[in-house]
Structures are given as structure tokens and as C-alpha cells.
Design a protein around this motif. Structure first.
Motif, PDB file in Angstrom:
ATOM      1  N   THR A  34      75.286 -19.777 -15.721  1.00  0.00           N
ATOM      2  CA  THR A  34      75.822 -18.417 -15.597  1.00  0.00           C
ATOM      3  C   THR A  34      75.974 -17.780 -16.968  1.00  0.00           C
ATOM      4  O   THR A  34      75.604 -16.615 -17.166  1.00  0.00           O
ATOM      5  CB  THR A  34      77.178 -18.448 -14.856  1.00  0.00           C
ATOM      6  N   GLN A  35      76.484 -18.529 -17.922  1.00  0.00           N
ATOM      7  CA  GLN A  35      76.667 -18.015 -19.284  1.00  0.00           C
ATOM      8  C   GLN A  35      75.321 -17.624 -19.893  1.00  0.00           C
ATOM      9  O   GLN A  35      75.195 -16.561 -20.502  1.00  0.00           O
ATOM     10  CB  GLN A  35      77.363 -19.060 -20.145  1.00  0.00           C
ATOM     11  N   ALA A  36      74.308 -18.446 -19.716  1.00  0.00           N
ATOM     12  CA  ALA A  36      72.981 -18.149 -20.262  1.00  0.00           C
ATOM     13  C   ALA A  36      72.377 -16.915 -19.590  1.00  0.00           C
ATOM     14  O   ALA A  36      71.822 -16.033 -20.259  1.00  0.00           O
ATOM     15  CB  ALA A  36      72.058 -19.352 -20.088  1.00  0.00           C
ATOM     16  N   MET A  37      72.491 -16.836 -18.270  1.00  0.00           N
ATOM     17  CA  MET A  37      71.958 -15.682 -17.552  1.00  0.00           C
ATOM     18  C   MET A  37      72.662 -14.401 -17.990  1.00  0.00           C
ATOM     19  O   MET A  37      72.014 -13.382 -18.256  1.00  0.00           O
ATOM     20  CB  MET A  37      72.116 -15.867 -16.047  1.00  0.00           C
ATOM     21  N   GLU A  38      73.984 -14.443 -18.081  1.00  0.00           N
ATOM     22  CA  GLU A  38      74.730 -13.248 -18.471  1.00  0.00           C
ATOM     23  C   GLU A  38      74.398 -12.826 -19.895  1.00  0.00           C
ATOM     24  O   GLU A  38      74.327 -11.632 -20.186  1.00  0.00           O
ATOM     25  CB  GLU A  38      76.228 -13.480 -18.278  1.00  0.00           C
ATOM     26  N   ALA A  39      74.164 -13.763 -20.781  1.00  0.00           N
ATOM     27  CA  ALA A  39      73.775 -13.423 -22.154  1.00  0.00           C
ATOM     28  C   ALA A  39      72.424 -12.700 -22.167  1.00  0.00           C
ATOM     29  O   ALA A  39      72.243 -11.717 -22.898  1.00  0.00           O
ATOM     30  CB  ALA A  39      73.722 -14.678 -23.023  1.00  0.00           C
ATOM     31  N   GLU A  40      71.488 -13.169 -21.367  1.00  0.00           N
ATOM     32  CA  GLU A  40      70.177 -12.515 -21.287  1.00  0.00           C
ATOM     33  C   GLU A  40      70.301 -11.109 -20.712  1.00  0.00           C
ATOM     34  O   GLU A  40      69.694 -10.159 -21.213  1.00  0.00           O
ATOM     35  CB  GLU A  40      69.201 -13.343 -20.445  1.00  0.00           C
ATOM     36  N   LEU A  41      71.077 -10.965 -19.636  1.00  0.00           N
ATOM     37  CA  LEU A  41      71.249  -9.648 -19.021  1.00  0.00           C
ATOM     38  C   LEU A  41      71.970  -8.680 -19.954  1.00  0.00           C
ATOM     39  O   LEU A  41      71.660  -7.482 -19.979  1.00  0.00           O
ATOM     40  CB  LEU A  41      72.011  -9.775 -17.697  1.00  0.00           C
ATOM     41  N   ALA A  42      72.917  -9.180 -20.738  1.00  0.00           N
ATOM     42  CA  ALA A  42      73.662  -8.330 -21.668  1.00  0.00           C
ATOM     43  C   ALA A  42      72.782  -7.812 -22.795  1.00  0.00           C
ATOM     44  O   ALA A  42      73.082  -6.793 -23.412  1.00  0.00           O
ATOM     45  CB  ALA A  42      74.853  -9.104 -22.242  1.00  0.00           C
ATOM     46  N   ALA A  43      71.684  -8.492 -23.046  1.00  0.00           N
ATOM     47  CA  ALA A  43      70.798  -8.110 -24.155  1.00  0.00           C
ATOM     48  C   ALA A  43      69.791  -7.022 -23.775  1.00  0.00           C
ATOM     49  O   ALA A  43      69.058  -6.539 -24.639  1.00  0.00           O
ATOM     50  CB  ALA A  43      70.056  -9.346 -24.659  1.00  0.00           C
ATOM     51  N   VAL A  44      69.756  -6.634 -22.510  1.00  0.00           N
ATOM     52  CA  VAL A  44      68.763  -5.658 -22.055  1.00  0.00           C
ATOM     53  C   VAL A  44      69.469  -4.435 -21.477  1.00  0.00           C
ATOM     54  O   VAL A  44      70.298  -4.562 -20.572  1.00  0.00           O
ATOM     55  CB  VAL A  44      67.833  -6.269 -20.982  1.00  0.00           C
ATOM     56  N   SER A  45      69.130  -3.258 -21.991  1.00  0.00           N
ATOM     57  CA  SER A  45      69.715  -2.018 -21.488  1.00  0.00           C
ATOM     58  C   SER A  45      68.745  -1.319 -20.538  1.00  0.00           C
ATOM     59  O   SER A  45      67.542  -1.613 -20.523  1.00  0.00           O
ATOM     60  CB  SER A  45      70.049  -1.074 -22.646  1.00  0.00           C
ATOM     61  N   ILE A  46      69.282  -0.387 -19.794  1.00  0.00           N
ATOM     62  CA  ILE A  46      68.432   0.446 -18.929  1.00  0.00           C
ATOM     63  C   ILE A  46      67.449   1.226 -19.794  1.00  0.00           C
ATOM     64  O   ILE A  46      66.283   1.403 -19.422  1.00  0.00           O
ATOM     65  CB  ILE A  46      69.293   1.374 -18.050  1.00  0.00           C
ATOM     66  N   ALA A  47      67.868   1.661 -20.961  1.00  0.00           N
ATOM     67  CA  ALA A  47      66.959   2.369 -21.877  1.00  0.00           C
ATOM     68  C   ALA A  47      65.792   1.480 -22.279  1.00  0.00           C
ATOM     69  O   ALA A  47      64.641   1.935 -22.342  1.00  0.00           O
ATOM     70  CB  ALA A  47      67.716   2.848 -23.110  1.00  0.00           C
ATOM     71  N   ALA A  48      66.055   0.213 -22.530  1.00  0.00           N
ATOM     72  CA  ALA A  48      64.987  -0.713 -22.904  1.00  0.00           C
ATOM     73  C   ALA A  48      63.996  -0.901 -21.759  1.00  0.00           C
ATOM     74  O   ALA A  48      62.786  -0.982 -21.988  1.00  0.00           O
ATOM     75  CB  ALA A  48      65.577  -2.062 -23.316  1.00  0.00           C
ATOM     76  N   ILE A  49      64.509  -0.945 -20.537  1.00  0.00           N
ATOM     77  CA  ILE A  49      63.625  -1.039 -19.365  1.00  0.00           C
ATOM     78  C   ILE A  49      62.759   0.211 -19.288  1.00  0.00           C
ATOM     79  O   ILE A  49      61.534   0.131 -19.137  1.00  0.00           O
ATOM     80  CB  ILE A  49      64.444  -1.206 -18.065  1.00  0.00           C
ATOM     81  N   ALA A  50      63.383   1.372 -19.404  1.00  0.00           N
ATOM     82  CA  ALA A  50      62.637   2.633 -19.329  1.00  0.00           C
ATOM     83  C   ALA A  50      61.604   2.726 -20.446  1.00  0.00           C
ATOM     84  O   ALA A  50      60.481   3.185 -20.214  1.00  0.00           O
ATOM     85  CB  ALA A  50      63.603   3.814 -19.379  1.00  0.00           C
ATOM     86  N   ASP A  51      61.955   2.276 -21.633  1.00  0.00           N
ATOM     87  CA  ASP A  51      61.022   2.326 -22.765  1.00  0.00           C
ATOM     88  C   ASP A  51      59.778   1.481 -22.517  1.00  0.00           C
ATOM     89  O   ASP A  51      58.690   1.829 -22.953  1.00  0.00           O
ATOM     90  CB  ASP A  51      61.701   1.863 -24.054  1.00  0.00           C
ATOM     91  N   LYS A  52      59.937   0.374 -21.818  1.00  0.00           N
ATOM     92  CA  LYS A  52      58.791  -0.482 -21.521  1.00  0.00           C
ATOM     93  C   LYS A  52      57.848   0.159 -20.511  1.00  0.00           C
ATOM     94  O   LYS A  52      56.702  -0.251 -20.388  1.00  0.00           O
ATOM     95  CB  LYS A  52      59.260  -1.835 -20.994  1.00  0.00           C
ATOM     96  N   LEU A  53      58.324   1.142 -19.788  1.00  0.00           N
ATOM     97  CA  LEU A  53      57.535   1.784 -18.746  1.00  0.00           C
ATOM     98  C   LEU A  53      56.878   3.082 -19.207  1.00  0.00           C
ATOM     99  O   LEU A  53      56.131   3.674 -18.451  1.00  0.00           O
ATOM    100  CB  LEU A  53      58.422   2.076 -17.537  1.00  0.00           C
ATOM    101  N   LYS A  54      57.156   3.519 -20.397  1.00  0.00           N
ATOM    102  CA  LYS A  54      56.652   4.814 -20.850  1.00  0.00           C
ATOM    103  C   LYS A  54      55.195   4.739 -21.205  1.00  0.00           C
ATOM    104  O   LYS A  54      54.686   3.674 -21.520  1.00  0.00           O
ATOM    105  CB  LYS A  54      57.486   5.284 -22.045  1.00  0.00           C
ATOM    106  N   PRO A  55      54.488   5.818 -21.208  1.00  0.00           N
ATOM    107  CA  PRO A  55      54.973   7.178 -20.949  1.00  0.00           C
ATOM    108  C   PRO A  55      55.083   7.443 -19.445  1.00  0.00           C
ATOM    109  O   PRO A  55      54.214   7.117 -18.685  1.00  0.00           O
ATOM    110  CB  PRO A  55      53.932   8.071 -21.580  1.00  0.00           C
ATOM    111  N   LEU A  56      56.206   8.016 -19.065  1.00  0.00           N
ATOM    112  CA  LEU A  56      56.444   8.368 -17.685  1.00  0.00           C
ATOM    113  C   LEU A  56      56.788   9.845 -17.578  1.00  0.00           C
ATOM    114  O   LEU A  56      57.515  10.374 -18.408  1.00  0.00           O
ATOM    115  CB  LEU A  56      57.613   7.571 -17.124  1.00  0.00           C
ATOM    116  N   PRO A  57      56.318  10.496 -16.541  1.00  0.00           N
ATOM    117  CA  PRO A  57      56.745  11.887 -16.313  1.00  0.00           C
ATOM    118  C   PRO A  57      58.157  11.876 -15.740  1.00  0.00           C
ATOM    119  O   PRO A  57      58.521  10.970 -14.992  1.00  0.00           O
ATOM    120  CB  PRO A  57      55.746  12.404 -15.295  1.00  0.00           C
ATOM    121  N   ALA A  58      58.940  12.843 -16.091  1.00  0.00           N
ATOM    122  CA  ALA A  58      60.281  12.968 -15.513  1.00  0.00           C
ATOM    123  C   ALA A  58      60.140  13.497 -14.148  1.00  0.00           C
ATOM    124  O   ALA A  58      60.462  13.276 -13.178  1.00  0.00           O
ATOM    125  CB  ALA A  58      61.143  13.904 -16.356  1.00  0.00           C
TER     126      ALA A  58
END
Length: 141
Positions: free
Chosen positions: A117-141
Motif C-alpha cells: 500500500t505504501q509503495a502504491m500510494e507513493a507512485e500515485l502521489a507522484a503523478v498529477s492530473i496535469a501530468a496525465i493530460a500532458d502525456k495525451l497532448k496535443p488535444l483539442p479542448a
């Protein structure tokens, strides 16, 4: 044993909102984009709202949008808002206490579960919604 898909759906919802910016988006639109039912989207949005991740407005231009910047929303925030399942749970019936393994396995597994659980939570804490969106760009709004 079913595995929850709420984290994945919630991340999809929030990424759509991050790309849309301050423009409120309706649950029907999100449901279409995520290929799920609008009732599922509304339930997840409600969970996210209770956690202060999203905010909704009613009216003709109503809908839901992020309550804070996508850089400030981690996948750990999302996980804690929508997922109530543990990595693995203890059996409903305790093992036989007279069994040399059954009498000791619980604490051993609890230790493993805590580390996982500690390892999973550390990984999840390191990724933001902005980082997810950045990996998907360029995207139209």
C-alpha cells in the motif's frame, strides 16, 4: 473478485476537465467520452466533489469542473476519493487458529499489505492530473 475501475474512470473524467479548463462539462458528455453510463459518472463526480477535487454548478451553463489546478491533483487524491478497496483483503473467515500457518499468517500478510500500500500510494502521489493530460497532448479542448 471484482476489481474497481473507479480510479481509471475518475482519472479519465478529471483529464477531460483539465483539458477543458474552466469550462463546465456535463455528465452526459463525460459519459460519452469515457464510454460509460452517465449515472456512473455522476456517482464518481459526487465522490470527487466531496473530496474537494471537483465543483459543480447548476443552470443552463451548468456542469462540473476542477476545483483546483490539475497540477495540484494527484492520482493519490483521486484514489482516496473514489476507491474504497484495499490492495488485498483478509478472508471473511479467519484461518484455523490450531493450524501452525493459520495462526501466524495474518500478521505476516498485514506487513506485506502495508508495504505494498505504501509503495502504491507513493507512485500515485507522484503523478498529477496535469501530468496525465500532458502525456495525451496535443488535444483539442
Amino acid at each position: 473478485m471484482p476489481v474497481s475501475s473507479r480510479l481509471a474512470v475518475a482519472t479519465h473524467i478529471l483529464t477531460v476537465m483539465a483539458v477543458k479548463g474552466d469550462v463546465p462539462i456535463g455528465s452526459e458528455d463525460i459519459a460519452k467520452r469515457a464510454s460509460t453510463n452517465a449515472a456512473v459518472v455522476r456517482k464518481i463526480i459526487s465522490m470527487l466533489g466531496r473530496s474537494g477535487i471537483t465543483t459543480s454548478q447548476t443552470g443552463a451553463k451548468g456542469g462540473t469542473h476542477l476545483a483546483r489546478a490539475p497540477e495540484q491533483i494527484t492520482l493519490l487524491d483521486v484514489y482516496r476519493a473514489v476507491d474504497t478497496q484495499e490492495i488485498f483483503a483478509s478472508p471473511n473467515c479467519p484461518p484455523d487458529a490450531s493450524c501452525p500457518i493459520g495462526s501466524q499468517i495474518g500478521p505476516v500478510l498485514d506487513e506485506v499489505k502495508a508495504k505494498a500500500t505504501q509503495a502504491m500510494e507513493a507512485e500515485l502521489a507522484a503523478v498529477s492530473i496535469a501530468a496525465i493530460a500532458d502525456k495525451l497532448k496535443p488535444l483539442p479542448a
